[in-house]
Design an enzyme around this catalytic site. Structure first.
Site, PDB file in Angstrom:
ATOM      1  CG  ASN A 115      -6.574  -8.188   5.232  1.00 29.82           C
ATOM      2  OD1 ASN A 115      -6.937  -8.507   4.109  1.00 29.82           O
ATOM      3  ND2 ASN A 115      -6.504  -6.929   5.627  1.00 29.82           N
ATOM      4  CG  HIS A 117      -2.999  -2.950   4.726  1.00 27.68           C
ATOM      5  ND1 HIS A 117      -4.215  -2.430   4.318  1.00 27.68           N
ATOM      6  CD2 HIS A 117      -2.225  -1.886   5.070  1.00 27.68           C
ATOM      7  CE1 HIS A 117      -4.169  -1.107   4.425  1.00 27.68           C
ATOM      8  NE2 HIS A 117      -2.977  -0.754   4.874  1.00 27.68           N
ATOM      9  CB  SER A 144       1.819  -5.813   6.373  1.00 28.86           C
ATOM     10  OG  SER A 144       2.735  -4.739   6.413  1.00 28.86           O
ATOM     11  CG  ASP A 153      -5.911  -2.333   7.561  1.00 29.78           C
ATOM     12  OD1 ASP A 153      -6.296  -3.451   7.155  1.00 29.78           O
ATOM     13  OD2 ASP A 153      -6.178  -1.260   6.990  1.00 29.78           O
TER      14      ASP A 153
END
Length: 222
Positions: A115, A117, A144, A153
């Site tokens: 992912n 972020h 990030s 996260d």
């Protein structure tokens, strides 16, 4: 007809909810020969998302699964898993996918799902990260890329890119700065994944067999 080389390429499934700008950055890097992989499918949870047409414009297979059609997160995630597995991915890439994932979903793809972020994790989990960085008086902000785990996260950070926060910045201008870095950073990390250089072992991200620092690798600066 798909060539033998294409059949051997790592397969990526990208999940989006909006414009899919990081999806486009990855797809363009593949087209340019910077990543030896293929986008096997794009899945979107919002039927009105602009990224659907952008993906179709690049001849990427698209499937829309509207989360509003499901009575529970578990039912929606089950439908998502079925669709993802139908594309037989080696890597699942969250690119602005704005849904909190259930533990079963995360466990199914853990170690092969990443992912992006918009903050320098562990700072500013969740939403409105640009304004929160400004309100805190930070001099730096950034983005990030991390592995996805059950903690929101909170998975191992792989890499970060840093931008400066200037006096005249507001949330919109800071967002634009960060997005420019996103579009550079994410294809690099995806490339590492598809080359088998990037792995997660015992909750630790490793590149070429070496543990990555908890703050991630710093790949760019502004």
């Amino acid at each position: 007809m798909m060539t033998d080389a294409a059949l051997d390429q790592p397969r990526i499934v990208i999940l989006i909810s909006g414009t899919g700008s990081n999806m486009l950055a990855i797809a363009d890097a593949i087209k340019a020969g910077q990543i030896d992989a293929m986008v096997a499918g794009v899945i979107c949870n919002r039927p009105d998302a602009a990224g659907i047409q952008y993906a179709k414009d690049r001849d990427l297979p698209v499937e829309v699964i509207d989360h509003k059609n499901f009575t529970s997160r578990e039912d929606f995630d089950f439908a998502m898993m079925k669709a993802i597995d139908g594309f037989a991915p080696d890597l699942v890439v969250l690119a602005g996918f704005m849904r909190i994932l259930t533990p079963d979903f995360v466990r199914r793809y853990e170690g092969r799902m990443v992912n992006i972020h918009p903050s320098l994790l562990p700072k500013y989990h969740g939403l409105h990260t640009h304004q929160r960085a400004i309100d805190a008086g930070d001099s730096e902000h950034g983005v990030s890329v991390h592995y996805v785990t059950e903690e929101l996260d909170g998975g191992p950070v792989i890499a970060q890119a840093v931008v400066s926060i200037d006096v005249e910045d507001d949330a919109d201008s800071l967002k634009r700065k960060v997005q420019q870095q996103e579009h550079v950073l994410y294809p690099i990390v995806v490339k590492w994944c598809t080359e088998g250089r990037l792995l997660m072992k015992n909750g630790v991200a490793t590149l070429d067999g070496k543990p990555i620092p908890k703050s991630g690798l710093q790949l760019s600066n502004q």
